[in-house]
Write a protein that holds these residues in place. Sequence first.
Motif, short mmCIF file in Angstrom:
data_model
loop_
_atom_site.label_atom_id
_atom_site.label_comp_id
_atom_site.label_asym_id
_atom_site.label_seq_id
_atom_site.Cartn_x
_atom_site.Cartn_y
_atom_site.Cartn_z
N ILE A 78 -4.73 -3.49 -9.60
CA ILE A 78 -4.08 -4.71 -9.07
C ILE A 78 -2.86 -4.30 -8.20
CG2 ILE A 78 -4.75 -6.19 -10.72
CD1 ILE A 78 -1.90 -5.93 -12.00
N THR A 79 -2.66 -3.12 -8.07
CA THR A 79 -1.74 -2.57 -7.28
C THR A 79 -1.77 -2.28 -5.77
OG1 THR A 79 -1.55 -0.47 -8.03
CG2 THR A 79 -0.21 -2.08 -9.33
N SER A 80 -0.85 -1.95 -4.95
CA SER A 80 -1.12 -1.59 -3.78
C SER A 80 -1.51 -0.08 -3.51
CB SER A 80 -0.17 -1.84 -2.70
OG SER A 80 0.16 -3.30 -2.54
N TRP A 81 -0.95 0.72 -4.59
CA TRP A 81 -1.04 2.23 -4.41
C TRP A 81 -2.04 2.65 -5.67
CZ3 TRP A 81 3.61 -0.45 -5.34
CH2 TRP A 81 4.10 -0.86 -6.68
N GLY A 82 -2.82 1.87 -6.25
CA GLY A 82 -3.67 2.23 -7.24
C GLY A 82 -3.26 3.35 -8.27
N LEU A 83 -3.89 4.51 -8.20
CA LEU A 83 -3.48 5.46 -9.12
C LEU A 83 -2.59 6.61 -8.41
CD1 LEU A 83 -7.17 6.50 -10.73
CD2 LEU A 83 -5.23 5.22 -11.72
N ARG A 84 -2.30 6.40 -7.05
CA ARG A 84 -1.28 7.23 -6.40
C ARG A 84 -0.14 7.28 -7.23
NH1 ARG A 84 1.40 5.80 -1.79
NH2 ARG A 84 0.32 3.95 -1.82
N GLU A 85 0.70 8.51 -6.98
CA GLU A 85 2.01 8.43 -7.63
C GLU A 85 3.11 8.05 -6.50
OE1 GLU A 85 5.09 11.52 -9.87
OE2 GLU A 85 3.17 12.11 -9.37
N LEU A 86 4.02 7.30 -6.82
CA LEU A 86 4.95 6.93 -5.53
C LEU A 86 5.81 7.87 -5.91
CD1 LEU A 86 5.28 2.97 -6.36
CD2 LEU A 86 3.90 4.05 -4.52
#
Length: 246
Positions: free
Chosen positions: A7-15
């Motif tokens: 559901i997030t804009s970054w998925g599994l990507r670490e911010l």
Amino acid sequence: MLGNWLITSWGLRELLPAGGDGSAPGQVSPTRILDFDSAPLRALVAESIGMADSTGAGVLETAHGVIRDRVRPVYSIDDGRPASRTLVAGTGSCSQRLAILESVARAIGTPTRSRGLVLRGSFWFPRFHYLRPLIPDRVLLAWPEFLVDGEWRGASELFGEIGCGVKKGFTNRGAETLFEAIGRSAIDWDGVTSTVDGESCFDLSRHVVTDLGRFPSRDALFAHYGQTLCPPSRMLIDPILSRMAA
């Protein structure tokens, strides 16, 4: 929880921080979100100046009170909504109401910038019971900073030092939201109020996952990382949450 990947804009990507080391310049120009050149914001600015006992921070303190009383807190999650729309609607989230205050600041010549804080989704658990599965693991918060008297101040230090004159911290429970809480200066994201002997009641640093640094505006922050929820999720969830009083 449904998880960041869904559901997030970054998925599994670490911010990760984008090189914002605190030196990002502030701005006084309008943006798509901070649209103080709109008629509703111009009227609010004029009203706040007329009501204030002083200039600068005095106008902002007055505007904060007007926004607090006039814009009812709800759980809207569209952080990209222009401040004028929130003001006209008379309802808005903490972030949306902070955007109104930022707009007023820029309109009177006080530069603002945005600090990106990635918070644990559990920070909002006290406010949600049955809807906790809708809260992602990480939530991106645009925390405004204001250049007052040559010094950058976070929203919670705009009207005084953190915790001045109060004996309790922000709990994210009950009627008080983050927007109301900054009026009593009780938000500490950095742990500066704690000592070696223990954690202060104002210390919320345990909820911070990552400090992404400072950006010239909240528009720039969201342009780089995206809002917490991806567009399809916002379309599905925002109509539900925005009907709920905070």
